[in-house]
Motif scaffolding. Structure first.
Motif, mmCIF file in Angstrom:
data_model
loop_
_atom_site.group_PDB
_atom_site.id
_atom_site.type_symbol
_atom_site.label_atom_id
_atom_site.label_comp_id
_atom_site.label_asym_id
_atom_site.label_seq_id
_atom_site.Cartn_x
_atom_site.Cartn_y
_atom_site.Cartn_z
ATOM 1 N N ARG A 1 -5.934 108.054 96.295
ATOM 2 C CA ARG A 1 -6.251 106.771 95.655
ATOM 3 C C ARG A 1 -4.811 106.437 94.882
ATOM 4 N NH1 ARG A 1 -11.583 104.618 94.987
ATOM 5 N NH2 ARG A 1 -10.942 102.702 94.323
ATOM 6 N N LEU A 2 -4.835 105.123 94.788
ATOM 7 C CA LEU A 2 -3.492 104.963 93.617
ATOM 8 C C LEU A 2 -4.011 104.641 92.255
ATOM 9 C CD1 LEU A 2 -0.668 103.895 93.560
ATOM 10 C CD2 LEU A 2 -1.565 101.564 93.713
ATOM 11 N N GLU A 3 -3.273 105.571 91.545
ATOM 12 C CA GLU A 3 -3.596 105.360 89.963
ATOM 13 C C GLU A 3 -2.601 104.801 89.067
ATOM 14 O OE1 GLU A 3 -4.315 108.748 86.474
ATOM 15 O OE2 GLU A 3 -3.797 109.493 88.219
ATOM 16 N N LEU A 4 -3.100 103.853 88.266
ATOM 17 C CA LEU A 4 -2.325 103.409 87.309
ATOM 18 C C LEU A 4 -2.241 104.288 86.173
ATOM 19 C CD1 LEU A 4 -0.883 100.751 85.941
ATOM 20 C CD2 LEU A 4 -3.053 100.138 85.138
ATOM 21 N N ALA B 1 -7.590 101.076 93.485
ATOM 22 C CA ALA B 1 -6.760 101.823 92.554
ATOM 23 C C ALA B 1 -7.736 102.405 91.444
ATOM 24 C CB ALA B 1 -5.689 100.981 91.928
ATOM 25 N N TYR B 2 -7.422 103.217 90.803
ATOM 26 C CA TYR B 2 -8.179 103.589 89.407
ATOM 27 C C TYR B 2 -7.215 103.872 88.216
ATOM 28 C CZ TYR B 2 -7.034 108.800 89.831
ATOM 29 O OH TYR B 2 -6.364 109.910 89.916
ATOM 30 N N LEU B 3 -7.806 104.093 87.212
ATOM 31 C CA LEU B 3 -7.015 104.290 85.752
ATOM 32 C C LEU B 3 -7.925 104.834 84.934
ATOM 33 C CD1 LEU B 3 -7.923 101.911 83.434
ATOM 34 C CD2 LEU B 3 -7.077 100.515 85.309
ATOM 35 N N TRP B 4 -7.599 105.421 83.902
ATOM 36 C CA TRP B 4 -8.263 105.987 82.564
ATOM 37 C C TRP B 4 -7.904 105.039 81.465
ATOM 38 C CZ3 TRP B 4 -12.079 109.236 83.006
ATOM 39 C CH2 TRP B 4 -12.157 110.321 84.157
ATOM 40 N N THR B 5 -8.652 104.868 80.712
ATOM 41 C CA THR B 5 -8.363 104.095 79.378
ATOM 42 C C THR B 5 -9.168 104.540 78.144
ATOM 43 O OG1 THR B 5 -7.932 101.882 78.555
ATOM 44 C CG2 THR B 5 -9.831 102.348 79.865
ATOM 45 N N GLY C 1 -10.673 93.243 88.401
ATOM 46 C CA GLY C 1 -11.563 93.887 89.568
ATOM 47 C C GLY C 1 -11.876 95.231 89.068
ATOM 48 N N PHE C 2 -11.473 95.986 88.125
ATOM 49 C CA PHE C 2 -11.721 97.308 87.793
ATOM 50 C C PHE C 2 -12.953 97.192 87.225
ATOM 51 C CE2 PHE C 2 -7.171 97.253 88.293
ATOM 52 C CZ PHE C 2 -7.021 98.498 89.025
ATOM 53 N N ILE C 3 -13.969 98.238 87.513
ATOM 54 C CA ILE C 3 -15.133 98.284 86.646
ATOM 55 C C ILE C 3 -15.140 99.992 86.267
ATOM 56 C CG2 ILE C 3 -16.270 96.733 87.858
ATOM 57 C CD1 ILE C 3 -17.773 98.811 89.613
ATOM 58 N N ALA C 4 -15.778 100.212 85.323
ATOM 59 C CA ALA C 4 -16.095 101.472 84.620
ATOM 60 C C ALA C 4 -17.132 102.338 85.646
ATOM 61 C CB ALA C 4 -16.638 101.507 83.292
ATOM 62 N N ASP C 5 -16.911 103.344 86.156
ATOM 63 C CA ASP C 5 -17.590 104.017 87.202
ATOM 64 C C ASP C 5 -18.465 105.171 86.629
ATOM 65 O OD1 ASP C 5 -15.769 105.974 87.115
ATOM 66 O OD2 ASP C 5 -15.526 106.104 89.411
ATOM 67 N N GLY C 6 -18.455 105.324 85.358
ATOM 68 C CA GLY C 6 -19.166 106.513 84.834
ATOM 69 C C GLY C 6 -18.220 107.836 84.488
ATOM 70 N N GLY C 7 -16.993 107.714 84.871
ATOM 71 C CA GLY C 7 -16.203 108.894 84.912
ATOM 72 C C GLY C 7 -15.866 108.937 83.321
ATOM 73 N N ARG C 8 -15.627 110.266 82.718
ATOM 74 C CA ARG C 8 -15.195 110.307 81.037
ATOM 75 C C ARG C 8 -14.449 111.577 81.189
ATOM 76 N NH1 ARG C 8 -17.412 107.233 77.387
ATOM 77 N NH2 ARG C 8 -17.402 108.800 75.803
ATOM 78 N N LYS C 9 -13.719 111.492 80.288
ATOM 79 C CA LYS C 9 -12.883 112.858 79.994
ATOM 80 C C LYS C 9 -12.335 112.611 78.570
ATOM 81 C CE LYS C 9 -8.392 111.615 82.137
ATOM 82 N NZ LYS C 9 -7.312 112.004 82.698
ATOM 83 N N PHE C 10 -11.519 113.676 77.897
ATOM 84 C CA PHE C 10 -11.168 113.748 76.691
ATOM 85 C C PHE C 10 -9.875 114.027 76.669
ATOM 86 C CE2 PHE C 10 -15.721 114.280 76.429
ATOM 87 C CZ PHE C 10 -16.005 113.563 75.448
ATOM 88 N N LEU D 1 -9.620 112.122 71.785
ATOM 89 C CA LEU D 1 -10.215 110.727 72.151
ATOM 90 C C LEU D 1 -10.771 110.689 73.347
ATOM 91 C CD1 LEU D 1 -7.539 108.397 70.373
ATOM 92 C CD2 LEU D 1 -9.920 109.072 69.512
ATOM 93 N N PRO D 2 -12.108 110.149 73.590
ATOM 94 C CA PRO D 2 -12.717 109.758 74.861
ATOM 95 C C PRO D 2 -11.903 108.979 75.763
ATOM 96 C CG PRO D 2 -13.954 108.871 73.366
ATOM 97 C CD PRO D 2 -12.891 109.600 72.566
ATOM 98 N N GLU D 3 -11.908 109.237 77.073
ATOM 99 C CA GLU D 3 -11.350 107.999 78.053
ATOM 100 C C GLU D 3 -12.408 107.717 79.099
ATOM 101 O OE1 GLU D 3 -6.734 108.081 78.765
ATOM 102 O OE2 GLU D 3 -7.514 110.034 79.318
ATOM 103 N N ILE D 4 -12.380 106.638 79.533
ATOM 104 C CA ILE D 4 -13.390 106.301 80.908
ATOM 105 C C ILE D 4 -12.266 106.026 82.032
ATOM 106 C CG2 ILE D 4 -15.175 105.520 79.123
ATOM 107 C CD1 ILE D 4 -14.415 102.567 80.190
ATOM 108 N N ARG D 5 -13.114 106.211 83.026
ATOM 109 C CA ARG D 5 -12.303 105.901 84.454
ATOM 110 C C ARG D 5 -12.858 104.506 84.672
ATOM 111 N NH1 ARG D 5 -13.242 110.148 88.298
ATOM 112 N NH2 ARG D 5 -15.438 108.943 88.340
ATOM 113 N N MET D 6 -11.968 103.535 85.157
ATOM 114 C CA MET D 6 -12.185 102.449 85.912
ATOM 115 C C MET D 6 -11.695 102.087 87.185
ATOM 116 S SD MET D 6 -11.587 99.863 82.607
ATOM 117 C CE MET D 6 -12.516 98.506 83.297
ATOM 118 N N VAL D 7 -12.309 101.898 88.123
ATOM 119 C CA VAL D 7 -12.048 101.865 89.540
ATOM 120 C C VAL D 7 -12.140 100.284 90.403
ATOM 121 C CG1 VAL D 7 -12.936 102.583 91.875
ATOM 122 C CG2 VAL D 7 -13.110 104.119 89.820
ATOM 123 N N ARG D 8 -11.049 100.103 91.002
ATOM 124 C CA ARG D 8 -11.183 98.959 91.682
ATOM 125 C C ARG D 8 -11.429 99.146 93.244
ATOM 126 N NH1 ARG D 8 -6.298 94.812 90.859
ATOM 127 N NH2 ARG D 8 -5.335 96.573 92.137
#
Length: 165
Positions: free
Chosen positions: A88-91, A119-123, A138-147, A155-162
């Motif tokens: 996948r392409l990552e921002l 694509a996907y990203l972490w924010t 078009g990106f939606i949070a998919d439940g992925g989490r990391k710190f 700080l916690p981050e969430i993954r968003m996927v399109r």
């Protein structure tokens, strides 16, 4: 506001680190203590040298300049770095200075970096402004989490996927 986008080069490293540091402070002042930002400013020379080889990549390392030639935004992307997501392409990042918010620069950088495809990203979980921008595209949070690392106070981050249209 008019902006000019172009691919970064290693010669841009100092300006990139300076702008990125300012954008971090503008974006995360409520999430991180003043000492964090003071440390980021102190480490600018070292981070500039670390950034030079990264900016030599053919992957998108995009810079945005205002009409006065000042660097006011950046975005970078490439192959997914998360195990199992290499296809996948990552921002990797997208930052704009606060004075450009609402100008269309963020969407322009997003489009230039990852286009309209999958694509996907972490924010940061608390970066609601960024999440709203990504959701609009078009990106939606998919439940992925990391710190983030301890340097970033975990700080916690969430993954968003399109997905593909």
């Amino acid at each position: 506001m008019d902006f000019q986008l172009r691919q970064a080069t290693p010669d841009d490293a100092e300006a990139v680190v300076r702008m990125h540091t300012q954008a971090h402070q503008e974006s995360y002042a409520g999430l991180l203590p003043a000492e964090f930002f003071a440390g980021r400013r102190r480490s600018m020379p070292e981070r500039t040298e670390q950034r030079r080889p990264y900016l030599a990549s053919p992957d998108p390392r995009l810079l945005a300049f205002d009409a006065d030639g000042e660097l006011v935004g950046l975005a970078d992307a490439g192959p997914g770095r998360q195990p199992g997501w290499q296809h996948r392409l990552e921002l990797y990042s997208l930052y704009t200075l606060q004075r450009t918010h609402g100008s269309g620069l963020g969407p322009a950088l997003l489009q230039a970096a990852v286009g309209a495809g999958p694509a996907y990203l972490w924010t940061l979980a608390e970066n609601h402004r960024a999440q709203a921008l990504y959701a609009k595209h078009g990106f939606i949070a998919d439940g992925g989490r990391k710190f983030l690392s301890p340097e970033w106070l975990g700080l916690p981050e969430i993954r968003m996927v399109r997905s593909a249209d």
